[in-house]
Design a protein around this motif. Structure first.
Motif, PDB file in Angstrom:
ATOM      1  N   SER A 215       8.799  -8.264  -8.559  1.00 17.91           N
ATOM      2  CA  SER A 215       7.522  -7.670  -8.141  1.00 17.91           C
ATOM      3  C   SER A 215       6.527  -8.739  -7.718  1.00 17.91           C
ATOM      4  N   ILE A 216       6.459  -9.817  -8.471  1.00 19.89           N
ATOM      5  CA  ILE A 216       5.541 -10.912  -8.136  1.00 19.89           C
ATOM      6  C   ILE A 216       5.941 -11.562  -6.812  1.00 19.89           C
ATOM      7  N   LEU A 217       7.238 -11.799  -6.636  1.00 15.41           N
ATOM      8  CA  LEU A 217       7.710 -12.396  -5.381  1.00 15.41           C
ATOM      9  C   LEU A 217       7.436 -11.472  -4.189  1.00 15.41           C
TER      10      LEU A 217
ATOM     11  N   PHE B  35       5.026  -9.234  -3.997  1.00 14.83           N
ATOM     12  CA  PHE B  35       3.578  -9.262  -3.780  1.00 14.83           C
ATOM     13  C   PHE B  35       3.162 -10.517  -3.016  1.00 14.83           C
ATOM     14  N   LEU B  36       3.664 -11.672  -3.425  1.00 13.94           N
ATOM     15  CA  LEU B  36       3.317 -12.928  -2.758  1.00 13.94           C
ATOM     16  C   LEU B  36       3.814 -12.948  -1.313  1.00 13.94           C
ATOM     17  N   HIS B  37       5.006 -12.424  -1.096  1.00 15.99           N
ATOM     18  CA  HIS B  37       5.575 -12.392   0.250  1.00 15.99           C
ATOM     19  C   HIS B  37       4.743 -11.478   1.154  1.00 15.99           C
ATOM     20  N   LEU B  38       4.425 -10.284   0.661  1.00 14.65           N
ATOM     21  CA  LEU B  38       3.616  -9.352   1.448  1.00 14.65           C
ATOM     22  C   LEU B  38       2.211  -9.894   1.688  1.00 14.65           C
ATOM     23  N   SER B  39       1.633 -10.536   0.692  1.00 12.61           N
ATOM     24  CA  SER B  39       0.296 -11.121   0.860  1.00 12.61           C
ATOM     25  C   SER B  39       0.298 -12.188   1.943  1.00 12.61           C
ATOM     26  N   ALA B  40       1.343 -12.997   1.976  1.00 10.92           N
ATOM     27  CA  ALA B  40       1.451 -14.028   3.013  1.00 10.92           C
ATOM     28  C   ALA B  40       1.610 -13.393   4.392  1.00 10.92           C
ATOM     29  N   ILE B  41       2.379 -12.310   4.479  1.00  9.83           N
ATOM     30  CA  ILE B  41       2.545 -11.612   5.764  1.00  9.83           C
ATOM     31  C   ILE B  41       1.211 -11.051   6.227  1.00  9.83           C
ATOM     32  N   PHE B  42       0.479 -10.410   5.312  1.00  7.89           N
ATOM     33  CA  PHE B  42      -0.823  -9.847   5.680  1.00  7.89           C
ATOM     34  C   PHE B  42      -1.789 -10.952   6.120  1.00  7.89           C
ATOM     35  N   ALA B  43      -1.770 -12.073   5.414  1.00  2.71           N
ATOM     36  CA  ALA B  43      -2.640 -13.193   5.784  1.00  2.71           C
ATOM     37  C   ALA B  43      -2.278 -13.709   7.181  1.00  2.71           C
ATOM     38  N   LEU B  44      -0.993 -13.826   7.455  1.00  7.77           N
ATOM     39  CA  LEU B  44      -0.567 -14.286   8.779  1.00  7.77           C
ATOM     40  C   LEU B  44      -1.075 -13.344   9.865  1.00  7.77           C
TER      41      LEU B  44
ATOM     42  N   TRP C 284      15.999 -15.776  -6.062  1.00  6.15           N
ATOM     43  CA  TRP C 284      15.718 -15.245  -7.392  1.00  6.15           C
ATOM     44  C   TRP C 284      15.526 -13.728  -7.439  1.00  6.15           C
ATOM     45  N   GLY C 285      15.673 -13.078  -6.297  1.00  3.62           N
ATOM     46  CA  GLY C 285      15.461 -11.635  -6.238  1.00  3.62           C
ATOM     47  C   GLY C 285      16.561 -10.856  -6.936  1.00  3.62           C
ATOM     48  N   ILE C 286      16.304  -9.596  -7.157  1.00  3.00           N
ATOM     49  CA  ILE C 286      17.224  -8.724  -7.891  1.00  3.00           C
ATOM     50  C   ILE C 286      18.579  -8.606  -7.189  1.00  3.00           C
ATOM     51  N   LYS C 287      18.565  -8.507  -5.865  1.00  2.73           N
ATOM     52  CA  LYS C 287      19.810  -8.262  -5.135  1.00  2.73           C
ATOM     53  C   LYS C 287      20.695  -9.500  -5.052  1.00  2.73           C
ATOM     54  N   GLY C 288      20.111 -10.668  -5.176  1.00  2.00           N
ATOM     55  CA  GLY C 288      20.887 -11.895  -5.159  1.00  2.00           C
ATOM     56  C   GLY C 288      21.176 -12.419  -3.764  1.00  2.00           C
ATOM     57  N   ALA C 289      21.388 -13.708  -3.699  1.00  2.34           N
ATOM     58  CA  ALA C 289      21.600 -14.381  -2.422  1.00  2.34           C
ATOM     59  C   ALA C 289      22.843 -13.873  -1.702  1.00  2.34           C
ATOM     60  N   GLY C 290      23.892 -13.559  -2.440  1.00  3.49           N
ATOM     61  CA  GLY C 290      25.124 -13.073  -1.815  1.00  3.49           C
ATOM     62  C   GLY C 290      24.906 -11.799  -1.025  1.00  3.49           C
ATOM     63  N   TRP C 291      24.104 -10.904  -1.561  1.00  6.78           N
ATOM     64  CA  TRP C 291      23.825  -9.648  -0.862  1.00  6.78           C
ATOM     65  C   TRP C 291      22.994  -9.905   0.387  1.00  6.78           C
ATOM     66  N   TYR C 292      21.960 -10.734   0.250  1.00  6.79           N
ATOM     67  CA  TYR C 292      21.081 -10.991   1.392  1.00  6.79           C
ATOM     68  C   TYR C 292      21.799 -11.700   2.528  1.00  6.79           C
ATOM     69  N   TRP C 293      22.557 -12.751   2.213  1.00  3.44           N
ATOM     70  CA  TRP C 293      23.163 -13.569   3.268  1.00  3.44           C
ATOM     71  C   TRP C 293      24.216 -12.834   4.072  1.00  3.44           C
ATOM     72  N   THR C 294      24.769 -11.743   3.530  1.00  2.00           N
ATOM     73  CA  THR C 294      25.759 -10.975   4.290  1.00  2.00           C
ATOM     74  C   THR C 294      25.119  -9.866   5.121  1.00  2.00           C
ATOM     75  N   ASN C 295      23.811  -9.727   5.065  1.00  2.00           N
ATOM     76  CA  ASN C 295      23.117  -8.665   5.776  1.00  2.00           C
ATOM     77  C   ASN C 295      22.544  -9.203   7.086  1.00  2.00           C
TER      78      ASN C 295
END
Length: 151
Positions: A5-7, A9-18, A66-77
């Protein structure tokens, strides 16, 4: 769950700031408004824009690692690769306006020269193209977060 949740929030906040600071650059970069104060403000706004862009990249990487889905899930998408590619395009397109803003600042400080109207218009177009690409990144993120694009 808290870290995710914190990650997020920080990611979305950075997108909004951009988005806010990219839009600010587009609004300020007009030949009819150009003066010494605007040049200085463009340089400051652009610095914050780059901080937000770096924050997006770092928080995005943190979510992959460090996300819930893990790097393996993300990198194959393929949607993650689309997001990364779009982010790299945004970074590449952001370099030219940044260099121009800094050059304008240098010319202003050394001789009081403001940029030519045609150059301001050209840089504004570059900023506008970039500003229109940025929303595609969170669009891909929404589908990615909901499991689309996975195997």
């Amino acid at each position: 769950m808290i870290l995710e949740s914190i990650l997020a929030f920080l990611h979305l906040s950075a997108i909004f700031a951009l988005i806010v600071f990219s839009t600010s650059e587009a609004a300020l970069c007009r030949s009819e408004w150009m003066n010494a104060r605007i040049v200085e403000r463009l340089v400051r706004v652009d610095r914050i824009y780059w901080i937000a862009l770096i924050a997006i990249v770092l928080t995005g990487l943190a979510r992959v690692v460090w996300g819930i889905k893990g790097a393996g899930w993300y990198w194959t998408n393929w949607l993650l690769h689309l997001k990364i590619t779009a982010t790299l395009v945004v970074i590449a397109l952001s370099l030219r306006p940044t260099l121009r803003f800094r050059r304008w600042q240098g010319a202003l400080q050394s001789g009081g020269t403001l940029p030519a109207e045609a150059e301001v218009t050209q840089v504004r177009k570059m900023v506008m193209v970039n500003t229109h690409i940025v929303p595609l990144i969170p669009l891909a993120a929404v589908f990615l977060a909901r499991g689309f694009g996975g195997r």
